[in-house]
Design a protein around this motif. Structure first.
Motif, PDB file in Angstrom:
ATOM      1  N   MET A  40       0.881  -1.231  -0.009  1.00 31.48           N
ATOM      2  CA  MET A  40      -0.060  -0.027  -0.202  1.00 31.48           C
ATOM      3  C   MET A  40       1.039   1.252  -0.089  1.00 31.48           C
ATOM      4  SD  MET A  40      -3.042   0.968   2.644  1.00 31.48           S
ATOM      5  CE  MET A  40      -2.316   1.833   3.809  1.00 31.48           C
TER       6      MET A  40
ATOM      7  N   GLY B 294      -8.537  -5.231   0.749  1.00 32.85           N
ATOM      8  CA  GLY B 294      -8.217  -6.475   0.067  1.00 32.85           C
ATOM      9  C   GLY B 294      -6.986  -7.314   0.625  1.00 32.85           C
ATOM     10  N   GLU B 295      -6.047  -6.440   1.234  1.00 31.54           N
ATOM     11  CA  GLU B 295      -4.978  -7.097   1.760  1.00 31.54           C
ATOM     12  C   GLU B 295      -5.389  -7.885   3.157  1.00 31.54           C
ATOM     13  OE1 GLU B 295      -1.917  -3.927   1.660  1.00 31.54           O
ATOM     14  OE2 GLU B 295      -1.787  -4.247  -0.611  1.00 31.54           O
TER      15      GLU B 295
ATOM     16  N   GLN C 201      -9.541   0.784  -0.806  1.00 34.47           N
ATOM     17  CA  GLN C 201     -10.044  -0.547  -1.288  1.00 34.47           C
ATOM     18  C   GLN C 201      -8.805  -1.592  -1.334  1.00 34.47           C
ATOM     19  OE1 GLN C 201     -11.667   0.809  -5.036  1.00 34.47           O
ATOM     20  NE2 GLN C 201     -13.815   0.273  -4.241  1.00 34.47           N
ATOM     21  N   GLU C 202      -7.621  -1.208  -1.745  1.00 38.86           N
ATOM     22  CA  GLU C 202      -6.570  -1.920  -1.878  1.00 38.86           C
ATOM     23  C   GLU C 202      -6.114  -2.684  -0.523  1.00 38.86           C
ATOM     24  OE1 GLU C 202      -1.926  -1.620  -2.657  1.00 38.86           O
ATOM     25  OE2 GLU C 202      -3.214  -1.136  -4.443  1.00 38.86           O
TER      26      GLU C 202
ATOM     27  N   SER D  35      -9.594   4.261  -3.566  1.00 43.54           N
ATOM     28  CA  SER D  35      -8.920   3.124  -4.330  1.00 43.54           C
ATOM     29  C   SER D  35      -7.825   2.924  -3.217  1.00 43.54           C
ATOM     30  CB  SER D  35      -7.900   3.567  -5.735  1.00 43.54           C
ATOM     31  OG  SER D  35      -7.370   2.649  -5.950  1.00 43.54           O
ATOM     32  N   MET D  36      -7.096   3.565  -2.702  1.00 44.04           N
ATOM     33  CA  MET D  36      -6.226   3.181  -1.656  1.00 44.04           C
ATOM     34  C   MET D  36      -6.795   2.272  -0.412  1.00 44.04           C
ATOM     35  SD  MET D  36      -3.940   5.628   0.422  1.00 44.04           S
ATOM     36  CE  MET D  36      -3.705   5.534   2.166  1.00 44.04           C
TER      37      MET D  36
ATOM     38  N   TYR E 229      -0.980   7.382  -4.943  1.00 43.10           N
ATOM     39  CA  TYR E 229      -2.114   6.941  -5.742  1.00 43.10           C
ATOM     40  C   TYR E 229      -2.368   8.330  -6.786  1.00 43.10           C
ATOM     41  CZ  TYR E 229      -2.820   2.580  -3.471  1.00 43.10           C
ATOM     42  OH  TYR E 229      -2.759   1.168  -3.066  1.00 43.10           O
TER      43      TYR E 229
END
Length: 54
Positions: A1, A37-38, A33-34, A30-31, A7
């Motif tokens: 991240m 997901g991690e 969401q990433e 977007s940051m 970003y």
């Protein structure tokens, strides 16, 4: 991240100061969401994350 600055540069090829509020919001989203997901799955447990721009 990465950082919001990274970003913004990746998404819009601009510096933060040159971005609109919408562009900053989308880069931050977007940051997030990433990062989500991690995260490790918490099977069976429900969580709700939301971002508000009010």
């Amino acid at each position: 991240m990465g950082t919001v600055k990274e970003y913004v540069k990746k998404m819009y090829n601009k510096e933060i100061a040159a971005c609109s509020d919408r562009e900053l919001y989308e880069a931050f989203l977007s940051m997030c969401q990433e990062a989500a997901g991690e995260k490790k799955s918490s099977k069976g447990k429900k969580k709700l994350y939301y971002i508000s721009c009010s």
